[in-house]
Design a protein around this motif. Structure first.
Motif, PDB file in Angstrom:
ATOM      1  N   UNK A 253       0.836  -1.203   0.000  1.00 30.12           N
ATOM      2  CA  UNK A 253       0.000   0.000   0.000  1.00 30.12           C
ATOM      3  C   UNK A 253       0.871   1.253   0.000  1.00 30.12           C
ATOM      4  N   UNK A 254       0.497   2.199  -0.853  1.00 28.73           N
ATOM      5  CA  UNK A 254       1.219   3.464  -0.959  1.00 28.73           C
ATOM      6  C   UNK A 254       0.713   4.459   0.082  1.00 28.73           C
ATOM      7  N   UNK A 255       1.591   5.352   0.493  1.00 30.22           N
ATOM      8  CA  UNK A 255       1.198   6.464   1.355  1.00 30.22           C
ATOM      9  C   UNK A 255       0.460   7.486   0.486  1.00 30.22           C
ATOM     10  N   UNK A 256      -0.831   7.660   0.743  1.00 36.52           N
ATOM     11  CA  UNK A 256      -1.668   8.495  -0.125  1.00 36.52           C
ATOM     12  C   UNK A 256      -1.134   9.920  -0.220  1.00 36.52           C
ATOM     13  N   UNK A 281      -8.331   2.373  -2.224  1.00 36.73           N
ATOM     14  CA  UNK A 281      -7.898   2.323  -3.620  1.00 36.73           C
ATOM     15  C   UNK A 281      -8.378   3.575  -4.358  1.00 36.73           C
ATOM     16  N   UNK A 282      -7.465   4.230  -5.091  1.00 40.85           N
ATOM     17  CA  UNK A 282      -7.791   5.480  -5.773  1.00 40.85           C
ATOM     18  C   UNK A 282      -7.251   5.478  -7.201  1.00 40.85           C
ATOM     19  N   UNK A 297     -13.439   0.986  -5.804  1.00 41.33           N
ATOM     20  CA  UNK A 297     -13.713  -0.174  -4.948  1.00 41.33           C
ATOM     21  C   UNK A 297     -12.982  -1.387  -5.493  1.00 41.33           C
ATOM     22  N   UNK A 298     -11.667  -1.230  -5.650  1.00 45.95           N
ATOM     23  CA  UNK A 298     -10.856  -2.286  -6.257  1.00 45.95           C
ATOM     24  C   UNK A 298      -9.777  -2.788  -5.311  1.00 45.95           C
ATOM     25  N   UNK A 299     -10.021  -2.765  -4.003  1.00 47.12           N
ATOM     26  CA  UNK A 299      -9.036  -3.289  -3.068  1.00 47.12           C
ATOM     27  C   UNK A 299      -8.708  -4.727  -3.437  1.00 47.12           C
ATOM     28  N   UNK A 300      -7.415  -5.056  -3.397  1.00 44.44           N
ATOM     29  CA  UNK A 300      -6.989  -6.387  -3.809  1.00 44.44           C
ATOM     30  C   UNK A 300      -6.519  -6.439  -5.245  1.00 44.44           C
ATOM     31  N   UNK A 301      -6.748  -5.357  -5.991  1.00 44.62           N
ATOM     32  CA  UNK A 301      -6.292  -5.271  -7.380  1.00 44.62           C
ATOM     33  C   UNK A 301      -4.869  -4.718  -7.376  1.00 44.62           C
ATOM     34  N   UNK A 302      -4.028  -5.187  -8.285  1.00 47.10           N
ATOM     35  CA  UNK A 302      -2.661  -4.692  -8.367  1.00 47.10           C
ATOM     36  C   UNK A 302      -2.629  -3.190  -8.650  1.00 47.10           C
TER      37      UNK A 302
END
Length: 329
Positions: A253-256, A281-282, A297-302
């Protein structure tokens, strides 16, 4: 297949808002209709397909440059895969650096005459670009506007009154005249323009007389992240542009805030990304140094990041920063 599928090409130069416009059309379509979208990108990692994943359409991506090159095989493979699923409508989004005339020739060739009903080609343009020599001297920019039946001036909320006047004067001077034009913001295309008939039949290419939808299953697969690697990078170049794309495993996860700041400071022509961050996810979209963000709403997507510029940027340095922002360095 008994009926031809109504099909539109939605074209426009880098950063003009094609993906946002298509997402709006998907939201506006009837719930009982099944649409398909073929997305072509100059970069290698397939950002637009991820952005459209929530739109409820059948998506097929052709990344890595203009899909009509290499004898049009990548485009045909994508179209064939979508047509087999019998959609009610097909939308084709060529890369902002693509050749719309070649796409039109393929769609009107004998190969597809029984399958596709090509409607009006729609070109989006940022009115500000009509006063910028960097765009006016670009052959692809002019070709995209020249072959379009419908012209949409997008991002008018960011334009001056002078920009709007330039757009109106430009549209008025077109010969032959465009069938329809409209000024919009945020890619708000009227749904009914998809059913406008195209002005002129495009000459058949005469190079492909296939009567069946072939698989070409031996082609190289779309660029993907191998399971044993935390990230992968791929570069591309052509037509005076350079791109570099990264795919990062969903577990990182990236730091937003830091990512937003980096995108804001990055001196690049175009940045697109769908990223897992510490806030969710953004989708990030950067054009004309303006960063826009939409939650997905794509949590879990690369995570996928693509940077495009007219200059060869220091990709290694940028990669070091990106890896640090997601805990990989």
């Amino acid at each position: 297949m008994q009926n031809q599928v109504p099909t539109n090409i939605i074209t426009g130069f880098l950063g003009v808002g094609k993906t946002t416009a298509i997402l709006n059309l998907l939201k506006a379509k009837s719930d009982d209709e099944n649409w398909a979208v073929l997305v072509n990108e100059f970069g290698e990692v397939g950002i637009d397909g991820a952005m459209m994943a929530e739109g409820g359409a059948l998506i097929k991506e052709v990344p890595g440059g203009c899909m009509c090159c290499t004898a049009g095989v990548p485009m045909s493979v994508g179209i064939n895969a979508l047509l087999r699923q019998k959609p009610d409508r097909l939308i084709i989004e060529p890369t902002g650096l693509g050749h719309p005339k070649q796409v039109m020739k393929t769609l009107t060739s004998e190969q597809y005459e029984n399958y596709i009903d090509l409607k009006a080609t729609i070109a989006l343009v940022d009115p500000r670009n009509l006063s910028d020599d960097r765009y006016l001297s670009n052959a692809n920019f002019n070709d995209q506007l020249g072959v379009a039946d419908v012209i949409i001036g997008n991002k008018i909320d960011q334009c001056s009154a002078e920009d709007i006047d330039v757009f109106n004067d430009w549209v008025t001077d077109q010969e032959p005249a465009k069938i329809f034009h409209k000024l919009v913001k945020n890619g708000a295309l009227p749904l009914e323009i998809l059913d406008i008939e195209r002005r002129l039949a495009t000459e058949r290419s005469g190079t492909n007389h296939q009567q069946e939808l072939h698989d070409h299953s031996d082609l190289e697969p779309v660029f993907e992240l191998p399971p044993e690697k935390p990230f992968i990078r791929r570069e591309n170049q052509g037509q005076g542009y350079f791109s570099c794309g990264w795919i990062v495993g969903a577990e990182h996860k990236f730091d937003f805030e830091q990512l937003f700041s980096m995108f804001s400071d990055l001196q690049a022509e175009r940045v697109k990304a769908v990223v897992n961050t510490d806030k969710g996810c953004f989708a990030f979209n950067v054009a004309n140094r303006v960063v826009s963000v939409n939650q997905m709403s794509l949590e879990g997507y690369e995570s996928r990041i693509e940077v495009i510029d007219t200059e060869l940027l220091p990709w290694e340095q940028l990669e070091t920063i990106l890896l640090r922002l997601c805990g990989l360095a």
